[in-house]
Design an enzyme around this catalytic site. Structure first.
Site, short mmCIF file in Angstrom:
data_model
loop_
_atom_site.label_atom_id
_atom_site.label_comp_id
_atom_site.label_asym_id
_atom_site.label_seq_id
_atom_site.Cartn_x
_atom_site.Cartn_y
_atom_site.Cartn_z
N GLY A 16 0.81 -1.21 0.00
CA GLY A 16 0.00 0.00 0.00
C GLY A 16 0.84 1.25 0.00
O GLY A 16 1.98 1.26 0.47
N THR A 17 0.25 2.34 -0.51
CA THR A 17 0.92 3.63 -0.52
C THR A 17 -0.07 4.68 -0.98
O THR A 17 -1.19 4.37 -1.37
CB THR A 17 2.15 3.60 -1.47
N THR A 18 0.34 5.92 -0.94
CA THR A 18 -0.44 7.02 -1.51
C THR A 18 0.51 7.94 -2.25
O THR A 18 1.45 8.47 -1.66
CB THR A 18 -1.18 7.82 -0.42
N LYS A 49 9.43 7.90 -1.69
CA LYS A 49 8.79 7.31 -2.86
C LYS A 49 8.79 8.24 -4.07
O LYS A 49 8.18 7.92 -5.09
CB LYS A 49 7.34 6.93 -2.51
#
Length: 237
Positions: A16-18, A49
């Site tokens: 997961g990430t945003t 990121k």
């Protein structure tokens, strides 16, 4: 070794990430959280990121960290050769097309979604989304990762054309904060990069300085502080 433990180790891990990219009047703002997760385990709580491809183009990475890093490394290498041959920096469109070529050519093996953003003297600030499968989409704003599920309605309401740099930066930080509040796979700190004709500027927002959303609790060092603290006010959009 316990068979159940082996099954857990070999099971697919949720990643997961945003990540967010937003254009404004004069450039672009890229933003991301910093949590790298392996299933339920947080492997890195302060990862970066947002990766540099050239001096004027950056990429936000989501999905498999290994896949996104190798794609970024290849694209950076090819863009370096391109810059030497032409004698000038690559445009954002060229960088995004290189990302697309590698992502599409290896779509059966890669598990990564990318957002390419930057500024060049020909077209100004540009944002390109390269989701799973290698499609290339030019957009005024792009969101990706598991946290993006919580942000589509927010961006429909909050994004507007012709924003200033300060408005775009505030929007990105607010959006990543919202995703961190709702998405268990997003967390840590918020990093942003602003790219325009004047160059590149990085900003760092620690987790305890991020805006609180409805029903969120402030960070405390003691359980007694939490029990005695009043509830936070809902944040105004």
């Amino acid at each position: 070794m316990d068979l159940n433990l082996m099954a857990d180790l070999n099971a697919p891990h949720s990643m997961g990430t945003t990540i967010i990219g937003v254009t404004y009047d004069g450039g672009v703002v890229l933003g991301a959280d910093s949590r790298t997760s392996t299933g339920m385990y947080v492997a890195n709580r302060a990862s970066d990121k947002i990766t540099e491809l050239t001096d004027n183009v950056y990429v936000c990475r989501s999905g498999s960290a290994a896949d996104s890093q190798i794609v970024s490394d290849y694209v950076r290498y090819f863009l370096h050769q391109h810059t030497i041959q032409l004698g000038q920096p690559a445009t954002v469109k060229v960088a995004a097309n290189l990302v697309r070529l590698i992502a599409y050519g290896n779509k059966n093996m890669l598990q990564t979604g990318l957002i390419v953003g930057g500024w060049d003297k020909y077209e100004g600030g540009k944002i390109y989304g390269v989701p799973l499968g290698g499609t290339l989409i030019e957009q005024p704003f792009a969101i990706g990762g598991s946290g993006s599920s919580y942000l589509y309605g927010f961006f429909d309401q909050a994004w507007k054309e012709g924003m200033t740099k300060e408005e775009a930066e505030q929007l990105v930080v607010k959006a990543v904060s919202l995703a961190i509040a709702r998405d268990g796979a997003s967390g840590g700190v918020v990093r942003t990069i602003t790219i325009n004709s004047e160059g590149v500027s990085r900003k760092f927002y620690p987790g305890d300085t991020l805006p609180l959303w409805h029903e969120e609790l402030e960070a405390h060092t003691s359980l007694l502080d939490i029990l005695n603290a009043p509830g936070p006010e809902p944040m105004n959009i």
